[in-house]
Design a protein around this motif. Structure first.
Motif, PDB file in Angstrom:
ATOM      1  N   LEU A 165      -9.643 -16.072  18.442  1.00  0.00           N
ATOM      2  CA  LEU A 165      -8.545 -16.800  19.085  1.00  0.00           C
ATOM      3  C   LEU A 165      -7.279 -15.947  19.082  1.00  0.00           C
ATOM      4  CD1 LEU A 165      -9.154 -20.355  17.609  1.00  0.00           C
ATOM      5  CD2 LEU A 165      -9.552 -19.623  19.940  1.00  0.00           C
ATOM      6  N   GLU A 166      -7.236 -14.962  18.195  1.00  0.00           N
ATOM      7  CA  GLU A 166      -6.180 -13.952  18.226  1.00  0.00           C
ATOM      8  C   GLU A 166      -6.846 -12.595  18.356  1.00  0.00           C
ATOM      9  OE1 GLU A 166      -3.071 -14.453  18.341  1.00  0.00           O
ATOM     10  OE2 GLU A 166      -2.711 -16.418  17.419  1.00  0.00           O
ATOM     11  N   ARG A 171      -8.065 -17.228  12.600  1.00  0.00           N
ATOM     12  CA  ARG A 171      -8.025 -17.221  14.062  1.00  0.00           C
ATOM     13  C   ARG A 171      -8.555 -15.907  14.633  1.00  0.00           C
ATOM     14  NH1 ARG A 171      -4.035 -21.094  16.138  1.00  0.00           N
ATOM     15  NH2 ARG A 171      -3.565 -19.665  17.819  1.00  0.00           N
ATOM     16  N   GLY A 182       1.281 -17.979  20.361  1.00  0.00           N
ATOM     17  CA  GLY A 182       0.103 -17.202  20.014  1.00  0.00           C
ATOM     18  C   GLY A 182      -1.119 -17.774  20.703  1.00  0.00           C
ATOM     19  N   GLY A 183      -2.247 -17.125  20.479  1.00  0.00           N
ATOM     20  CA  GLY A 183      -3.479 -17.655  21.063  1.00  0.00           C
ATOM     21  C   GLY A 183      -3.701 -17.111  22.457  1.00  0.00           C
ATOM     22  N   ILE A 184      -4.936 -16.722  22.728  1.00  0.00           N
ATOM     23  CA  ILE A 184      -5.221 -16.126  24.035  1.00  0.00           C
ATOM     24  C   ILE A 184      -6.234 -16.949  24.798  1.00  0.00           C
ATOM     25  CG2 ILE A 184      -4.598 -13.742  23.544  1.00  0.00           C
ATOM     26  CD1 ILE A 184      -7.461 -13.244  22.713  1.00  0.00           C
ATOM     27  N   VAL A 185      -6.475 -18.190  24.344  1.00  0.00           N
ATOM     28  CA  VAL A 185      -7.446 -19.005  25.077  1.00  0.00           C
ATOM     29  C   VAL A 185      -6.732 -19.900  26.067  1.00  0.00           C
ATOM     30  CG1 VAL A 185      -9.434 -19.068  23.578  1.00  0.00           C
ATOM     31  CG2 VAL A 185      -7.475 -20.481  23.033  1.00  0.00           C
ATOM     32  N   GLU A 202       3.462   1.722   6.620  1.00  0.00           N
ATOM     33  CA  GLU A 202       2.837   0.849   7.618  1.00  0.00           C
ATOM     34  C   GLU A 202       3.408   1.042   9.022  1.00  0.00           C
ATOM     35  OE1 GLU A 202       0.034  -1.960   6.119  1.00  0.00           O
ATOM     36  OE2 GLU A 202       0.136   0.090   6.571  1.00  0.00           O
ATOM     37  N   ASP A 245      -6.074  -3.772  15.147  1.00  0.00           N
ATOM     38  CA  ASP A 245      -6.920  -2.680  14.670  1.00  0.00           C
ATOM     39  C   ASP A 245      -7.954  -3.242  13.706  1.00  0.00           C
ATOM     40  OD1 ASP A 245      -7.972  -0.202  14.414  1.00  0.00           O
ATOM     41  OD2 ASP A 245      -6.093   0.786  13.860  1.00  0.00           O
ATOM     42  N   GLU A 288       4.298  -7.649  11.079  1.00  0.00           N
ATOM     43  CA  GLU A 288       2.890  -7.390  10.779  1.00  0.00           C
ATOM     44  C   GLU A 288       2.363  -8.496   9.886  1.00  0.00           C
ATOM     45  OE1 GLU A 288       2.346  -3.236   9.360  1.00  0.00           O
ATOM     46  OE2 GLU A 288       0.548  -3.474  10.585  1.00  0.00           O
ATOM     47  N   ILE A 341     -11.617   3.408  16.704  1.00  0.00           N
ATOM     48  CA  ILE A 341     -12.244   2.201  17.266  1.00  0.00           C
ATOM     49  C   ILE A 341     -11.236   1.451  18.129  1.00  0.00           C
ATOM     50  CG2 ILE A 341     -13.239  -0.039  16.682  1.00  0.00           C
ATOM     51  CD1 ILE A 341     -14.127   1.354  14.009  1.00  0.00           C
ATOM     52  N   GLU A 342     -10.022   1.277  17.572  1.00  0.00           N
ATOM     53  CA  GLU A 342      -8.993   0.545  18.312  1.00  0.00           C
ATOM     54  C   GLU A 342      -8.615   1.312  19.576  1.00  0.00           C
ATOM     55  OE1 GLU A 342      -7.831  -2.367  18.168  1.00  0.00           O
ATOM     56  OE2 GLU A 342      -6.134  -2.166  19.540  1.00  0.00           O
ATOM     57  N   ARG A 371     -11.155   0.643  22.117  1.00  0.00           N
ATOM     58  CA  ARG A 371     -11.003  -0.696  22.700  1.00  0.00           C
ATOM     59  C   ARG A 371      -9.885  -0.705  23.722  1.00  0.00           C
ATOM     60  NH1 ARG A 371     -12.213  -3.619  17.300  1.00  0.00           N
ATOM     61  NH2 ARG A 371     -10.076  -3.154  16.760  1.00  0.00           N
ATOM     62  N   PRO A 405     -14.349  -5.473  23.025  1.00  0.00           N
ATOM     63  CA  PRO A 405     -14.029  -6.281  24.210  1.00  0.00           C
ATOM     64  C   PRO A 405     -15.212  -6.495  25.154  1.00  0.00           C
ATOM     65  CG  PRO A 405     -12.920  -4.140  24.289  1.00  0.00           C
ATOM     66  CD  PRO A 405     -13.515  -4.272  22.925  1.00  0.00           C
ATOM     67  N   PHE A 422     -10.946   0.925  26.843  1.00  0.00           N
ATOM     68  CA  PHE A 422     -11.836   0.055  27.611  1.00  0.00           C
ATOM     69  C   PHE A 422     -11.036  -1.016  28.353  1.00  0.00           C
ATOM     70  CE2 PHE A 422     -14.268  -3.913  27.871  1.00  0.00           C
ATOM     71  CZ  PHE A 422     -15.335  -3.490  28.653  1.00  0.00           C
ATOM     72  N   ARG A 423     -10.060  -1.636  27.635  1.00  0.00           N
ATOM     73  CA  ARG A 423      -9.263  -2.690  28.279  1.00  0.00           C
ATOM     74  C   ARG A 423      -8.451  -2.120  29.433  1.00  0.00           C
ATOM     75  NH1 ARG A 423      -8.058  -4.651  22.775  1.00  0.00           N
ATOM     76  NH2 ARG A 423      -9.637  -6.239  22.350  1.00  0.00           N
ATOM     77  N   ARG A 460       1.683   3.798  10.942  1.00  0.00           N
ATOM     78  CA  ARG A 460       0.230   3.731  10.973  1.00  0.00           C
ATOM     79  C   ARG A 460      -0.308   4.085  12.359  1.00  0.00           C
ATOM     80  NH1 ARG A 460      -3.389   0.079  12.219  1.00  0.00           N
ATOM     81  NH2 ARG A 460      -1.800  -1.392  12.859  1.00  0.00           N
ATOM     82  N   GLN A 461      -1.274   4.980  12.371  1.00  0.00           N
ATOM     83  CA  GLN A 461      -1.898   5.352  13.642  1.00  0.00           C
ATOM     84  C   GLN A 461      -3.119   4.468  13.883  1.00  0.00           C
ATOM     85  OE1 GLN A 461      -0.727   7.638  15.921  1.00  0.00           O
ATOM     86  NE2 GLN A 461       1.036   7.518  14.561  1.00  0.00           N
ATOM     87  N   PRO A 462      -3.336   4.009  15.127  1.00  0.00           N
ATOM     88  CA  PRO A 462      -4.526   3.197  15.402  1.00  0.00           C
ATOM     89  C   PRO A 462      -5.797   4.008  15.139  1.00  0.00           C
ATOM     90  CG  PRO A 462      -3.014   3.217  17.280  1.00  0.00           C
ATOM     91  CD  PRO A 462      -2.497   4.200  16.303  1.00  0.00           C
ATOM     92  N   SER A 463      -6.838   3.310  14.685  1.00  0.00           N
ATOM     93  CA  SER A 463      -8.106   3.987  14.428  1.00  0.00           C
ATOM     94  C   SER A 463      -8.777   4.343  15.743  1.00  0.00           C
ATOM     95  CB  SER A 463      -9.019   3.069  13.628  1.00  0.00           C
ATOM     96  OG  SER A 463      -9.363   1.960  14.431  1.00  0.00           O
ATOM     97  N   THR A 513       0.848  -1.180   0.000  1.00  0.00           N
ATOM     98  CA  THR A 513       0.000   0.000   0.000  1.00  0.00           C
ATOM     99  C   THR A 513       0.885   1.232   0.000  1.00  0.00           C
ATOM    100  OG1 THR A 513      -0.088  -0.217   2.371  1.00  0.00           O
ATOM    101  CG2 THR A 513      -1.989  -0.982   1.154  1.00  0.00           C
TER     102      THR A 513
END
Lengths: 289, 245
Positions: free
Chosen positions: B54-55, B49, A286-289, A6, B59, B19, A14-15, A18, B72, A21-22, A9-12, A2
């Motif tokens: 799961l991930e 995922r 990886g994975g958050i469960v 990259e 953004d 990324e 929405i992010e 979030r 969240p 909130f977290r 890049r600034q977070p949107s 693009t």
């Protein structure tokens, strides 16, 4: 690619929402845990100091003067515990690995060795440590001739600790060796490695990694059980505390010794937790469960 | 146009400095089969995922039937119960029978009675020819049977969306067919599917929409005839030529 850069890049919005909130959730859960901890501590404290005998107990177990007076002697004894611990750990590691390997040997020719090793682990896992201490501590000197120099109680106590703990730890190692997938063995043998080399270079390193949390647990138990050598008369922290207690007619020296053991075990426990968490992270990338 | 099931808007995901997803937009409509293709490391699996939460994404937004599930405040377990996932390595639970694997979510997430859940489980297993294996444990089954059982486990609770993550990559070639046939049947029944796959012929045959991922971005997407028959992007042509040669 693009056209946008990259990395910059600034977070949107929405992010950002979030994340905010977290963050609030984190602050909230920290506040709740702090509040509940304080409440519990206050309740416990109020309950204890309102018991009828608290003043008396405080005097006999938590006397600051006795605490500082007894500390140097108890500390000297504790240094002996540390030395015993060092030797015991080394001895346990060597003996238990040998036992574990012997128990995994295949082939009829090794039957007597296998039998002895499993009889050993059965016997010493069944015998209470304190009995082993008495048997070794008083039995072995009985074997000596009248003129010979006595083996010090510390040495005999260390031997008893090694005998008992090796039985436990060898079972942990054996479980680890058997938990390494057979395909690993096949792969190693297919490269032409001998049975011994396969064990040393491929199986044992993986086995140790698998059982490290369990090993650390036994190690923590050992740090406390070194205090039991006091029953043979070695002046370790527990024995020193006993002597100081008799001197001051006050139980505070036992609290001193107990505190020293706790301070010793905390870093080991933290280390175990950290290592276990690292193993877990590695296995579930990886994975958050 | 039919109803939108899943909408991804500007999905970003990094692992450390790398990324993996760099702004993915994608719309999946009901009864649609979308195939994700691309080289290893192009972000296909990561994208699947993130859809199942799961991930956690860095953004963007994930909308499941219009609801922002990347918020969240939305309980993740409830979202996951609405989405079925089949993994490359089956991930059947080895300590449970095939039937218990299939009925686990129905009984413990949706609180159905054992009787109801097992009746439907046996019916589903019967339809894929595994009824006689219902009480067997997964290690008694072939890879193809295990993967078909895993698919049945994923669809047993009628999810709104089914995610297939390279479900034939770990299978012996002669077992791939039976698994792909089951996916064809699911499509015929109208299941909405997003699948990451290396089976180009299958993607061409079954998918309604093909998405070519390259370095964390959608390089090209379109109907399979166009993407496979007349790819516009040089990168797509290069990727496909490696498969066809």
């Amino acid at each position: 690619m693009t056209s946008t850069d990259e990395t910059a890049r600034q977070p949107s919005s929405i992010e950002l929402g979030r994340r905010a909130f977290r963050r609030r959730q984190t602050i909230r859960s920290v506040a709740i845990s702090a509040a509940s901890t304080v409440v519990l501590a206050v309740v416990l404290w109020a309950t204890i100091i309102n018991t009828p005998g608290w003043a008396r107990v405080q005097q006999t177990f938590f006397d600051p003067e006795v605490f500082w007076a007894a500390l140097p002697r108890v500390w000297d004894g504790f240094l002996l515990n540390l030395r015993v611990l060092g030797f015991a750990v080394a001895g346990v590691l060597v003996l238990s690995v040998i036992l574990a390997i012997v128990r995994t040997l295949r082939g009829p020719i090794f039957f007597p060795l296998r039998f002895l090793a499993s009889a050993y682990t059965d016997l010493f896992r069944g015998l209470p440590l304190i009995i082993v201490l008495y048997l070794v501590g008083y039995g072995v000197p009985g074997l000596q001739g009248p003129g010979e120099a006595r083996i010090p109680a510390v040495v005999l106590g260390t031997v008893a600790l090694i005998l008992t703990y090796s039985a436990y730890v060898s079972e942990v190692f054996r479980a680890g060796i058997e938990a390494v997938h057979p395909s690993q063995r096949l792969a190693a043998r297919s490269l032409g490695l001998s049975h011994g080399k396969t064990l040393r270079l491929i199986v044992l390193p993986q086995a140790v990694r698998k059982v490290t949390p369990a090993l650390m647990n036994d190690f923590i138990a050992l740090t406390k059980d070194v205090g039991l050598i006091s029953v043979l008369g070695a002046v370790d922290a527990v024995r020193a505390a006993q002597i100081e207690t008799a001197k001051f007619f006050n139980f505070t020296p036992y609290v001193v010794a107990g505190l020293l053991f706790v301070i010793l075990s905390i870093p080991i426990i933290r280390l175990t937790d950290w290592y276990t968490a690292r193993l877990r992270d590695r296995e579930q990338i990886g994975g958050i469960v | 146009m039919s109803e939108v099931v899943l909408q991804l808007q500007g999905i970003h995901k990094s692992f450390g400095d790398r990324e993996v997803l760099r702004g993915i937009d994608l719309t999946v409509r009901t009864h649609e089969v979308v195939a994700l293709i691309g080289a290893s490391g192009s972000g296909k699996s990561t994208l699947l995922r993130t859809i199942n939460l799961l991930e956690r994404i860095d953004d963007g937004q994930i909308l499941l039937r219009g609801q922002d599930i990347s918020d969240p405040r939305v309980p993740a377990d409830a979202v996951r119960a609405r989405i079925g996932v089949v993994f490359q390595h089956y991930n059947l639970f080895p300590h449970l029978s095939v039937l218990d694997n299939v009925t686990l979510a129905a009984r413990h997430v949706f609180r159905e009675s054992r009787q109801d859940a097992e009746a439907r489980g046996i019916d589903l297993l019967g339809r894929i020819g595994l009824a006689e294996h219902a009480r067997s444990f997964p290690d008694r089954l072939s890879g193809g049977q295990q993967q078909r059982a895993a698919i049945v486990r994923a669809i047993a609770t009628n999810p709104e969306l089914l995610l297939l993550d390279e479900i034939t990559s770990a299978l012996d070639p002669e077992l791939v067919g039976e698994v792909l046939d089951l996916v064809r049947e699911l499509k015929a029944e109208g299941t909405t599917i997003v699948m990451a796959t290396h089976e180009m012929a299958f993607a061409r045959d079954v998918a309604d929409h093909v998405v070519f991922l390259d370095q964390g971005l959608i390089a090209e997407q379109g109907p399979p005839e166009q993407l496979f028959g007349a790819p516009r992007e040089p990168r797509t042509r290069e990727f496909l030529s490696r498969f066809l040669s």
